[in-house]
Design an enzyme around this catalytic site. Structure first.
Site, mmCIF file in Angstrom:
data_model
loop_
_atom_site.group_PDB
_atom_site.id
_atom_site.type_symbol
_atom_site.label_atom_id
_atom_site.label_comp_id
_atom_site.label_asym_id
_atom_site.label_seq_id
_atom_site.Cartn_x
_atom_site.Cartn_y
_atom_site.Cartn_z
ATOM 1 C CB ILE A 19 -0.973 -0.008 1.195
ATOM 2 C CG1 ILE A 19 -1.985 -1.142 1.051
ATOM 3 C CG2 ILE A 19 -1.682 1.343 1.319
ATOM 4 C CD1 ILE A 19 -2.837 -1.375 2.282
ATOM 5 C CB ILE B 271 -4.589 4.846 5.090
ATOM 6 C CG1 ILE B 271 -3.120 4.660 4.694
ATOM 7 C CG2 ILE B 271 -5.123 6.166 4.569
ATOM 8 C CD1 ILE B 271 -2.886 4.550 3.200
ATOM 9 C CB SER B 272 -2.049 1.930 9.308
ATOM 10 O OG SER B 272 -1.891 2.956 10.285
ATOM 11 N NE ARG B 273 -6.725 -2.777 11.405
ATOM 12 C CZ ARG B 273 -6.950 -2.945 10.120
ATOM 13 N NH1 ARG B 273 -6.873 -1.899 9.300
ATOM 14 N NH2 ARG B 273 -7.250 -4.135 9.624
ATOM 15 C CG ASP C 57 -10.186 5.188 5.947
ATOM 16 O OD1 ASP C 57 -11.360 5.621 5.893
ATOM 17 O OD2 ASP C 57 -9.876 4.046 5.563
ATOM 18 C CD GLU D 267 -12.024 2.094 12.676
ATOM 19 O OE1 GLU D 267 -10.937 2.523 12.275
ATOM 20 O OE2 GLU D 267 -12.565 1.055 12.204
ATOM 21 C CG HIS E 216 -11.565 1.126 8.628
ATOM 22 N ND1 HIS E 216 -11.155 0.509 9.784
ATOM 23 C CD2 HIS E 216 -10.753 0.637 7.653
ATOM 24 C CE1 HIS E 216 -10.150 -0.308 9.521
ATOM 25 N NE2 HIS E 216 -9.891 -0.239 8.228
ATOM 26 C CB ILE E 217 -14.232 4.053 3.197
ATOM 27 C CG1 ILE E 217 -13.580 5.442 3.214
ATOM 28 C CG2 ILE E 217 -15.537 4.055 3.974
ATOM 29 C CD1 ILE E 217 -14.390 6.534 2.523
ATOM 30 N N GLY E 218 -10.955 2.403 3.244
ATOM 31 C CA GLY E 218 -9.822 2.205 2.356
ATOM 32 C C GLY E 218 -10.087 1.226 1.225
ATOM 33 C CB SER E 219 -10.717 -2.276 1.062
ATOM 34 O OG SER E 219 -11.601 -2.600 2.127
#
Length: 270
Positions: free
Chosen positions: A107, A187-189, A213, A218, A237-240
């Site tokens: 990534i 964009i990780s955790r 993100d 959450e 949390h919409i990275g994927s």
């Protein structure tokens, strides 16, 4: 498993004596006790590669959205109280700025490829240095010490797995090393960042802004101070989260389950 559910604990494992495999969506496996699962003879798989392109896209989107203050700008443009657009309402340039990527896995590397198109200077910190050909392809410079990256970057983007070593990797000390004009992008955790320290840094202008993100928990409690700050962008949390990638993730999980049940090599086994 989708969205880390159901919770895989010893009680569940004892109630499922014939369980052979747990297929988890996404890259992160910090929600799983791998030693516990192994002790019950249960295999684990995830979907690490199909999510990388979309997550990198979102990472770059957050760089652009935070630098140009898109959320604030939208709110101003649609507000019933707006009578004029102030001439001194300014964002920060991306082209030519320095992007520091913490975690140069699949990534992180894809984020760097996108940043190169914006003529950004790219620094990165990783457990292992990429080979010279990979560095040259994106014009990236390796920082053995994270402190060097933090001090030089206009944007610091986090793209690491959550492990005991990366838990609260970015805390008060690290935030104070960053430029007061810098933006933190995660964009990780959520737990990679000390959120209390981040709130303090944003309130006291230790850093300029943040684009997240991921958070912990959450979603955040509705009275959380991060939700009240204008210099913060938070996405759910919409990275994927694209139709194609979510479909591919489900296909990957199904393939792993079928392999696990038939004794074949498991794709993406952890």
């Amino acid at each position: 498993m989708w969205y880390h559910k159901p919770v895989i604990n010893e009680e569940l494992l004892q109630s499922l004596p014939n369980l052979k495999i747990v297929a988890s969506s996404g890259v992160g496996i910090d929600h799983l006790d791998l030693n516990l699962l192994s002790s019950y003879g249960v295999k684990v798989s995830n979907t690490p590669f199909v999510v990388s392109t979309d997550t990198a896209d979102l990472g770059m989107a957050l760089v652009l959205a935070s630098s140009r203050r898109l959320v604030e700008g939208y709110q101003m443009a649609v507000s019933p109280d707006t009578e004029y657009f102030p001439a001194d309402w300014l964002g920060t340039e991306v082209s030519g700025a320095t992007l520091g990527i913490v975690g140069m896995g699949t990534i992180g590397y894809k984020v760097a490829e996108r940043a190169k198109a914006f003529e950004m200077k790219i620094l990165y910190h990783n457990r292992n240095q990429r080979n010279k050909e990979e560095e040259s392809a994106i014009g990236a410079i390796y920082c053995k010490k994270i402190d060097d990256l933090l001090q030089q970057s206009d944007f610091v983007l986090l793209s690491v797995n959550l492990t005991p070593q990366t838990h609260k990797l970015i805390g008060k000390r690290e935030l104070e090393l960053m430029k007061p004009t810098a933006t933190l992008i995660n964009i990780s955790r959520g737990l990679v960042v000390d959120q209390d320290a981040l709130v303090e840094a944003l309130q006291n202008e230790v850093i300029k802004a943040a684009a997240l993100d991921v958070t912990y928990p959450e979603p955040l409690p509705r009275d959380h101070p991060l939700l009240k700050l204008k210099n913060v962008i938070i996405t759910p949390h919409i990275g994927s989260a694209t139709k194609k990638t979510r479909h591919l993730m489900m296909e990957n999980m199904t393939e792993s389950i079928q392999a696990g049940l038939t004794g074949l090599p498991i794709p993406n086994e952890v």
